[in-house]
Design a protein around this motif. Structure first.
Motif, PDB file in Angstrom:
ATOM      1  N   GLN A  34       0.826  -1.210   0.000  1.00 46.99           N
ATOM      2  CA  GLN A  34       0.000   0.000   0.000  1.00 46.99           C
ATOM      3  C   GLN A  34       0.860   1.259   0.000  1.00 46.99           C
ATOM      4  OE1 GLN A  34      -3.554   0.439   2.229  1.00 46.99           O
ATOM      5  NE2 GLN A  34      -4.385  -0.317   0.428  1.00 46.99           N
ATOM      6  N   ALA A  35       1.946   1.238   0.751  1.00 48.48           N
ATOM      7  CA  ALA A  35       2.842   2.389   0.774  1.00 48.48           C
ATOM      8  C   ALA A  35       3.485   2.587  -0.594  1.00 48.48           C
ATOM      9  CB  ALA A  35       3.916   2.199   1.843  1.00 48.48           C
ATOM     10  N   GLN A  36       3.921   1.491  -1.233  1.00 47.97           N
ATOM     11  CA  GLN A  36       4.486   1.600  -2.565  1.00 47.97           C
ATOM     12  C   GLN A  36       3.472   2.175  -3.543  1.00 47.97           C
ATOM     13  OE1 GLN A  36       6.864  -1.798  -4.017  1.00 47.97           O
ATOM     14  NE2 GLN A  36       6.679  -2.672  -1.977  1.00 47.97           N
ATOM     15  N   ASN A  37       2.228   1.709  -3.463  1.00 48.35           N
ATOM     16  CA  ASN A  37       1.189   2.220  -4.343  1.00 48.35           C
ATOM     17  C   ASN A  37       0.952   3.715  -4.128  1.00 48.35           C
ATOM     18  OD1 ASN A  37       0.851  -0.335  -5.374  1.00 48.35           O
ATOM     19  ND2 ASN A  37      -1.015  -0.782  -4.245  1.00 48.35           N
ATOM     20  N   ALA A  38       0.980   4.135  -2.848  1.00 51.39           N
ATOM     21  CA  ALA A  38       0.775   5.552  -2.548  1.00 51.39           C
ATOM     22  C   ALA A  38       1.904   6.397  -3.124  1.00 51.39           C
ATOM     23  CB  ALA A  38       0.671   5.753  -1.040  1.00 51.39           C
TER      24      ALA A  38
END
Length: 255
Positions: A34-38
Protein backbone atom coordinates in the motif's frame (compact mmCIF):
# COMPACT_ATOMS: atom_id res chain seq x y z
CA UNK A 1 25.31 27.07 -23.29
CA UNK A 2 24.65 28.42 -19.78
CA UNK A 3 20.94 27.58 -20.15
CA UNK A 4 21.77 24.05 -21.34
CA UNK A 5 24.17 23.53 -18.44
CA UNK A 6 21.59 24.83 -15.97
CA UNK A 7 18.89 22.57 -17.36
CA UNK A 8 21.11 19.50 -17.33
CA UNK A 9 22.28 20.18 -13.76
CA UNK A 10 18.69 20.70 -12.62
CA UNK A 11 17.69 17.42 -14.24
CA UNK A 12 20.72 15.72 -12.67
CA UNK A 13 19.56 16.92 -9.25
CA UNK A 14 16.06 15.62 -9.97
CA UNK A 15 17.51 12.27 -11.05
CA UNK A 16 19.72 11.99 -7.97
CA UNK A 17 16.57 12.53 -5.89
CA UNK A 18 15.57 9.01 -6.96
CA UNK A 19 18.49 7.61 -4.99
CA UNK A 20 18.00 10.01 -2.09
CA UNK A 21 14.38 8.93 -1.78
CA UNK A 22 15.47 5.28 -1.69
CA UNK A 23 17.82 5.80 1.29
CA UNK A 24 15.18 5.08 4.00
CA UNK A 25 15.12 1.51 2.70
CA UNK A 26 18.50 1.04 4.42
CA UNK A 27 16.71 1.52 7.76
CA UNK A 28 13.30 -0.02 7.00
CA UNK A 29 13.17 -3.76 6.51
CA UNK A 30 10.10 -3.80 4.30
CA UNK A 31 7.80 -1.34 2.57
CA UNK A 32 4.16 -2.39 2.38
CA UNK A 33 2.43 -2.76 -0.98
CA UNK A 34 0.00 0.00 0.00
CA UNK A 35 2.84 2.39 0.77
CA UNK A 36 4.49 1.60 -2.57
CA UNK A 37 1.19 2.22 -4.34
CA UNK A 38 0.78 5.55 -2.55
CA UNK A 39 4.28 6.69 -3.51
CA UNK A 40 3.75 5.72 -7.15
CA UNK A 41 0.33 7.41 -7.12
CA UNK A 42 1.94 10.64 -5.91
CA UNK A 43 4.49 10.39 -8.72
CA UNK A 44 1.70 9.88 -11.25
CA UNK A 45 -0.12 12.98 -10.02
CA UNK A 46 2.99 15.14 -10.34
CA UNK A 47 3.60 13.84 -13.84
CA UNK A 48 0.03 14.52 -14.95
CA UNK A 49 0.06 18.08 -13.61
CA UNK A 50 3.49 18.75 -15.12
CA UNK A 51 2.30 17.42 -18.49
CA UNK A 52 -0.60 19.86 -18.66
CA UNK A 53 0.39 22.94 -16.64
CA UNK A 54 4.13 22.94 -17.35
CA UNK A 55 4.28 21.49 -20.86
CA UNK A 56 1.03 21.53 -22.85
CA UNK A 57 -0.09 25.06 -21.92
CA UNK A 58 3.34 26.61 -22.68
CA UNK A 59 3.44 24.52 -25.87
CA UNK A 60 0.16 26.06 -27.02
CA UNK A 61 1.46 29.55 -26.26
CA UNK A 62 4.74 28.94 -28.11
CA UNK A 63 2.98 27.35 -31.10
CA UNK A 64 0.58 30.29 -31.37
CA UNK A 65 3.53 32.69 -31.46
CA UNK A 66 5.09 30.62 -34.24
CA UNK A 67 1.96 30.11 -36.34
CA UNK A 68 -0.15 33.17 -35.53
CA UNK A 69 -3.23 30.97 -35.28
CA UNK A 70 -4.89 29.29 -32.32
CA UNK A 71 -6.18 26.49 -34.54
CA UNK A 72 -2.79 25.73 -36.11
CA UNK A 73 -1.16 25.98 -32.69
CA UNK A 74 -3.60 23.44 -31.27
CA UNK A 75 -2.97 21.10 -34.20
CA UNK A 76 0.81 21.32 -33.70
CA UNK A 77 0.52 20.44 -30.01
CA UNK A 78 -2.00 17.65 -30.68
CA UNK A 79 0.40 16.01 -33.14
CA UNK A 80 3.37 16.51 -30.78
CA UNK A 81 1.52 14.93 -27.84
CA UNK A 82 0.49 11.94 -29.95
CA UNK A 83 4.05 11.54 -31.27
CA UNK A 84 5.40 11.50 -27.71
CA UNK A 85 2.92 8.84 -26.65
CA UNK A 86 3.61 6.80 -29.80
CA UNK A 87 7.38 7.01 -29.25
CA UNK A 88 7.07 5.62 -25.72
CA UNK A 89 4.71 2.92 -26.95
CA UNK A 90 7.21 1.80 -29.59
CA UNK A 91 10.14 2.00 -27.17
CA UNK A 92 8.16 0.00 -24.64
CA UNK A 93 7.36 -2.61 -27.30
CA UNK A 94 10.96 -2.97 -28.54
CA UNK A 95 13.09 -2.70 -25.40
CA UNK A 96 13.25 -5.91 -23.34
CA UNK A 97 11.95 -5.20 -19.85
CA UNK A 98 9.75 -6.60 -17.14
CA UNK A 99 7.16 -5.11 -14.79
CA UNK A 100 6.70 -6.26 -11.21
CA UNK A 101 3.04 -7.10 -11.85
CA UNK A 102 2.44 -7.42 -15.59
CA UNK A 103 5.50 -9.54 -16.36
CA UNK A 104 7.70 -9.46 -19.46
CA UNK A 105 7.28 -6.85 -22.19
CA UNK A 106 9.16 -6.02 -25.36
CA UNK A 107 11.80 -8.10 -27.10
CA UNK A 108 13.08 -11.36 -25.67
CA UNK A 109 16.56 -11.06 -24.14
CA UNK A 110 17.59 -14.39 -22.61
CA UNK A 111 21.02 -13.03 -21.65
CA UNK A 112 19.56 -10.46 -19.24
CA UNK A 113 18.59 -11.36 -15.69
CA UNK A 114 15.11 -10.55 -14.44
CA UNK A 115 16.41 -7.78 -12.20
CA UNK A 116 18.02 -5.95 -15.11
CA UNK A 117 14.79 -6.26 -17.05
CA UNK A 118 13.13 -4.46 -14.13
CA UNK A 119 15.84 -1.78 -14.20
CA UNK A 120 15.28 -1.21 -17.93
CA UNK A 121 11.54 -0.80 -17.32
CA UNK A 122 12.15 1.82 -14.64
CA UNK A 123 14.68 3.62 -16.84
CA UNK A 124 12.11 3.85 -19.63
CA UNK A 125 9.81 5.63 -17.18
CA UNK A 126 12.49 8.22 -16.41
CA UNK A 127 13.23 9.27 -20.00
CA UNK A 128 10.08 11.43 -20.35
CA UNK A 129 10.80 13.07 -17.01
CA UNK A 130 14.25 14.14 -18.17
CA UNK A 131 12.82 15.39 -21.46
CA UNK A 132 10.20 17.38 -19.56
CA UNK A 133 12.84 19.19 -17.51
CA UNK A 134 15.03 19.83 -20.54
CA UNK A 135 12.40 21.25 -22.88
CA UNK A 136 10.78 23.28 -20.09
CA UNK A 137 14.13 25.05 -19.66
CA UNK A 138 13.75 25.92 -23.34
CA UNK A 139 10.87 28.19 -22.24
CA UNK A 140 13.12 29.68 -19.56
CA UNK A 141 14.47 29.01 -16.07
CA UNK A 142 11.26 30.40 -14.57
CA UNK A 143 9.40 27.48 -16.14
CA UNK A 144 12.14 24.86 -15.98
CA UNK A 145 12.91 25.40 -12.30
CA UNK A 146 9.45 24.41 -10.98
CA UNK A 147 9.36 21.42 -13.34
CA UNK A 148 12.76 20.21 -12.11
CA UNK A 149 11.65 20.73 -8.50
CA UNK A 150 8.40 18.86 -9.07
CA UNK A 151 10.10 15.96 -10.86
CA UNK A 152 12.68 15.79 -8.08
CA UNK A 153 9.97 15.66 -5.42
CA UNK A 154 8.10 12.87 -7.19
CA UNK A 155 11.34 10.97 -7.82
CA UNK A 156 11.92 10.59 -4.09
CA UNK A 157 8.86 8.47 -3.24
CA UNK A 158 9.15 6.77 -6.61
CA UNK A 159 12.77 5.87 -5.84
CA UNK A 160 11.77 4.37 -2.49
CA UNK A 161 9.03 2.29 -4.13
CA UNK A 162 11.41 1.11 -6.85
CA UNK A 163 14.17 0.21 -4.38
CA UNK A 164 11.69 -1.67 -2.20
CA UNK A 165 10.69 -3.81 -5.17
CA UNK A 166 14.30 -4.42 -6.20
CA UNK A 167 15.17 -5.41 -2.62
CA UNK A 168 13.31 -8.66 -3.26
CA UNK A 169 16.23 -9.66 -5.51
CA UNK A 170 19.26 -7.74 -4.18
CA UNK A 171 20.68 -6.50 -0.89
CA UNK A 172 19.05 -3.27 0.20
CA UNK A 173 22.21 -1.25 -0.42
CA UNK A 174 22.41 -2.57 -3.99
CA UNK A 175 18.70 -1.85 -4.51
CA UNK A 176 19.25 1.78 -3.46
CA UNK A 177 22.20 2.05 -5.86
CA UNK A 178 20.15 0.65 -8.73
CA UNK A 179 17.33 3.11 -7.99
CA UNK A 180 19.87 5.94 -8.20
CA UNK A 181 21.25 4.57 -11.48
CA UNK A 182 17.81 4.56 -13.10
CA UNK A 183 17.42 8.26 -12.27
CA UNK A 184 20.69 9.20 -13.98
CA UNK A 185 19.13 8.75 -17.42
CA UNK A 186 17.16 11.95 -16.77
CA UNK A 187 20.00 14.47 -17.32
CA UNK A 188 20.89 12.67 -20.56
CA UNK A 189 17.32 13.01 -21.83
CA UNK A 190 17.22 16.61 -20.59
CA UNK A 191 20.39 17.47 -22.51
CA UNK A 192 18.96 16.02 -25.73
CA UNK A 193 15.64 17.83 -25.38
CA UNK A 194 17.11 21.17 -24.34
CA UNK A 195 19.78 21.10 -27.05
CA UNK A 196 17.14 20.43 -29.71
CA UNK A 197 14.84 23.29 -28.71
CA UNK A 198 17.79 25.63 -28.18
CA UNK A 199 19.26 25.04 -31.64
CA UNK A 200 15.90 25.37 -33.39
CA UNK A 201 13.49 27.53 -31.41
CA UNK A 202 10.66 26.50 -33.73
CA UNK A 203 10.90 23.03 -32.18
CA UNK A 204 9.94 24.32 -28.73
CA UNK A 205 6.18 23.58 -28.94
CA UNK A 206 6.98 20.22 -30.53
CA UNK A 207 9.42 19.33 -27.76
CA UNK A 208 7.04 20.43 -25.00
CA UNK A 209 4.13 18.49 -26.50
CA UNK A 210 6.27 15.43 -27.18
CA UNK A 211 7.48 15.29 -23.55
CA UNK A 212 3.92 15.76 -22.29
CA UNK A 213 2.59 12.93 -24.44
CA UNK A 214 5.37 10.61 -23.30
CA UNK A 215 4.67 11.38 -19.63
CA UNK A 216 0.91 10.89 -19.97
CA UNK A 217 1.51 7.55 -21.73
CA UNK A 218 3.74 6.35 -18.86
CA UNK A 219 1.15 7.35 -16.27
CA UNK A 220 -1.75 5.66 -18.06
CA UNK A 221 0.01 2.57 -19.35
CA UNK A 222 2.48 1.82 -16.57
CA UNK A 223 2.01 3.58 -13.24
CA UNK A 224 -1.76 3.54 -12.74
CA UNK A 225 -2.10 -0.19 -13.57
CA UNK A 226 0.68 -0.94 -11.06
CA UNK A 227 -1.02 1.06 -8.29
CA UNK A 228 -4.38 -0.66 -8.93
CA UNK A 229 -2.95 -4.14 -8.82
CA UNK A 230 -4.62 -5.18 -5.55
CA UNK A 231 -8.04 -3.58 -6.16
CA UNK A 232 -7.41 -1.24 -3.21
CA UNK A 233 -6.70 1.90 -5.18
CA UNK A 234 -8.22 4.40 -2.73
CA UNK A 235 -4.91 5.39 -1.14
CA UNK A 236 -3.01 5.56 -4.44
CA UNK A 237 -5.78 7.69 -5.97
CA UNK A 238 -5.67 10.07 -3.00
CA UNK A 239 -1.88 10.27 -3.35
CA UNK A 240 -2.27 10.98 -7.08
CA UNK A 241 -4.55 13.92 -6.26
CA UNK A 242 -2.03 15.25 -3.72
CA UNK A 243 0.77 15.00 -6.26
CA UNK A 244 -1.33 16.70 -8.92
CA UNK A 245 -2.27 19.71 -6.81
CA UNK A 246 1.26 19.99 -5.38
CA UNK A 247 2.73 20.23 -8.89
CA UNK A 248 -0.02 22.62 -9.98
CA UNK A 249 0.80 24.84 -6.98
CA UNK A 250 4.53 24.81 -7.78
CA UNK A 251 3.92 25.70 -11.40
CA UNK A 252 1.48 28.53 -10.67
CA UNK A 253 3.40 30.08 -7.77
CA UNK A 254 6.98 29.67 -9.04
CA UNK A 255 6.46 29.35 -12.80
Amino acid sequence: MNLIATGVLASLAAGVATGVGALPLLMVRKLSDQAQNAFLGFAAGVMLAAAFFSLIIPALDAAELNTGSEVRAALVVVVAVLLGAAALHVLNALAPHEHFLAGHHGAVAPGLSRVWLFVIAITLHNIPEGLAVGVSYGVGPEKGGPVALGIGLQNMPEGLAVAASLAAFYRRSVAVGLALATGLVEPVAAAVGLAAVSVATGLLPWGLGFAAGAMIWVVSSEIIPETHRDNRQGLSTAALMVGLVAMMFLDVVFG
